[in-house]
Every structure is written in C-alpha cells, then in structure tokens.
Scaffold this active site. Structure first.
Site, PDB file in Angstrom:
ATOM      1  N   ASP A  26      43.594 -68.821  -4.527  1.00 12.24           N
ATOM      2  CA  ASP A  26      43.491 -68.752  -3.066  1.00 12.24           C
ATOM      3  C   ASP A  26      42.364 -67.807  -2.650  1.00 12.24           C
ATOM      4  OD1 ASP A  26      46.485 -69.933  -2.342  1.00 12.24           O
ATOM      5  OD2 ASP A  26      46.435 -68.691  -4.132  1.00 12.24           O
ATOM      6  N   GLY A  86      54.284 -78.774 -16.508  1.00  8.74           N
ATOM      7  CA  GLY A  86      55.142 -78.969 -15.348  1.00  8.74           C
ATOM      8  C   GLY A  86      54.765 -80.243 -14.625  1.00  8.74           C
ATOM      9  N   THR A 136      51.814 -72.624 -13.485  1.00 10.06           N
ATOM     10  CA  THR A 136      52.529 -73.781 -12.951  1.00 10.06           C
ATOM     11  C   THR A 136      53.163 -73.419 -11.613  1.00 10.06           C
ATOM     12  OG1 THR A 136      53.038 -74.522 -15.201  1.00 10.06           O
ATOM     13  CG2 THR A 136      54.338 -75.477 -13.421  1.00 10.06           C
ATOM     14  N   ASN A 137      53.109 -74.330 -10.665  1.00  9.69           N
ATOM     15  CA  ASN A 137      53.684 -74.078  -9.338  1.00  9.69           C
ATOM     16  C   ASN A 137      55.158 -74.467  -9.251  1.00  9.69           C
ATOM     17  OD1 ASN A 137      51.531 -72.952  -7.858  1.00  9.69           O
ATOM     18  ND2 ASN A 137      50.557 -74.954  -7.703  1.00  9.69           N
ATOM     19  N   ARG A 188      59.317 -77.812  -1.642  1.00  6.77           N
ATOM     20  CA  ARG A 188      58.982 -76.907  -2.744  1.00  6.77           C
ATOM     21  C   ARG A 188      60.213 -76.554  -3.567  1.00  6.77           C
ATOM     22  NH1 ARG A 188      54.363 -74.008  -2.903  1.00  6.77           N
ATOM     23  NH2 ARG A 188      55.410 -72.087  -3.497  1.00  6.77           N
ATOM     24  N   ARG A 208      39.004 -69.443  -3.248  1.00 13.41           N
ATOM     25  CA  ARG A 208      38.752 -70.465  -2.225  1.00 13.41           C
ATOM     26  C   ARG A 208      38.409 -69.813  -0.882  1.00 13.41           C
ATOM     27  NH1 ARG A 208      43.631 -73.264  -2.135  1.00 13.41           N
ATOM     28  NH2 ARG A 208      42.963 -74.464  -3.946  1.00 13.41           N
ATOM     29  N   HIS A 249      51.685 -67.298  -3.524  1.00 11.62           N
ATOM     30  CA  HIS A 249      50.787 -68.448  -3.613  1.00 11.62           C
ATOM     31  C   HIS A 249      51.498 -69.616  -2.936  1.00 11.62           C
ATOM     32  CE1 HIS A 249      48.070 -71.494  -5.057  1.00 11.62           C
ATOM     33  NE2 HIS A 249      49.019 -72.090  -5.749  1.00 11.62           N
TER      34      HIS A 249
END
Length: 235
Positions: free
Chosen positions: A165, A96, A136-137, A105, A168, A192
C-alpha cells in the site's frame, strides 16, 4: 631426499565456503512466482525452493527461473516439499485462495485460515529456527494465525503489512505531482485493507512537506485529489 607433506599454516588454509542462504516459498502462484523472480534478480541468496500443492506448477516455475540463471545471478532453484524448509532462513507463505467477486473478507479469512492450519505445522515440523514471512490476504489476521499455529516467537512471524500500500501510495503521489516516486516519502499505516490510514501530515518530497511543495510548485492536492489518490491506493 625424503619429502614430508606438512599442513599449511592456519592463515594459509583455504577457508570453508559459507553456507548458501536458503529461501523457501510455499505457494507458487502469481505472488510466489513473482517474489521468486525478484529474489533471483537480487542475488541475495544461493538457494530457492518452491513448494506448491500443485507440484507441476512448482516444477514449471522452478524450471523457468533456472533457465534465467545464466543471465542473472548464481542460484540453485528447485521444486520441493516441506522437508526442504529445513535450513531455510526465511519461509515465505503466499499460498491461499483469492477473494471471489462479492465475497466478504470474513469468508476469505475462513478459507485461507483453514489452508494455513494445514501448511504451518508442516513447515515448523522441519524448521523451527527460521522466519515466517506471510503474504496471503487478509495478511494481518493470517500472520496472527501463523504465529499461533507455529508456536514461534512473535518476532519471527512477519506479515507484509502495508508495504505494498505504501509503495502504491508513493507511486500515485509521484504521478500526480510529476516527480520521481523514489523521492516521495509517505506511508500507509494500520491494516492492509479497508481501515488503513494515509499519513498525509508526514508525507514529503525529498524532505519538503506536501503543502509547502504544492504551494511552491503550483500543484493541486486538495481534498478531492487526496481522496482519489487514497481510494486508488486502498482499492
């Protein structure tokens, strides 16, 4: 005296070696190549194939990883094409485009959904029994796109969701409180992205709730500190 060869008893026959588990990675960029390296060091599978629209990139990554095999775990690694997805237990899609500065987005979704509508049919043409793992985002929506395009059962199309997330979040909490982040148990849930939610009420340090831990150890984890930790987790 004549000697006649006889077959060994069943319990003496050498058992056939089990089939090597195969992982296919579609997209050999930063995410795909990092995943491939982590997979090599884990020793979980015996075969890894890298597939990328840029064949030279896939070949270079496969070569680098192969050269690390003598210092790591036995694994057959090569650059292939969609036909090599056949027999893969898991196919990871990390292909991607990255989000451009200032890009909404929704625009990123349009570009990557178009890529997925090209990739996914090629994968399932050769493999309808494995699992699709999406990285993939925007990952949540693209997992849905992959499910619809593949026609596979929903249980076999999995997005990475908020795993990153959550990791993190735990790291930043551990850093703020001065504890090993492996002892921090906390979760980010939901999408996400911008609407994700930190579950502060369930967060704990080795089973001790945050409020009790901070009270006993003199830690500052007030509203401002929490907002800062969450902002750095999300952004």
């Amino acid at each position: 005296m004549d000697y006649k060869a006889t077959e060994p008893a069943n319990d003496q026959r050498q058992q056939e070696l089990p089939r090597a588990h195969r992982i296919a990675v579609v997209g050999a960029g930063q995410v795909g190549s990092t995943f491939a390296y982590a997979l090599l060091t884990s020793g979980l599978v015996g075969e890894l194939v890298l597939i990328d629209v840029n064949r030279s990139r896939a070949e270079g990554e496969a070569m680098d990883l192969s050269h690390a095999v003598p210092l790591s775990n036995p694994m057959r690694i090569w650059a292939g094409d969609y036909a090599d997805c056949a027999g893969a237990d898991v196919t990871v899609i990390s292909a991607g485009t990255a989000q451009r500065p200032g890009e909404a987005r929704l625009e990123l979704l349009k570009r990557n959904a178009k890529i997925f509508r090209d990739i996914v049919p090629h994968i399932v043409e050769h493999n309808r029994t494995g699992i699709l793992l999406i990285a993939t985002n925007p990952v949540d929506i693209l997992s849905y796109v992959a499910w619809k395009e593949s026609g596979l059962p929903a249980a076999r199309v999995i997005g990475s969701g908020t795993v990153l997330d959550t990791a993190r979040f735990r790291y930043l909490l551990g850093q703020h409180l001065g504890v090993d982040s492996r002892n921090v148990h906390a979760h980010i849930i939901g999408e996400h992205g911008d609407s994700e939610v930190p579950v502060w009420s369930m967060a704990n340090i080795t089973g001790i709730g945050l409020e009790s831990y901070c009270r006993n150890h003199g830690c500052d984890l007030g509203p401002e500190a929490r907002e800062d930790i969450f902002a750095r987790t999300r952004d």
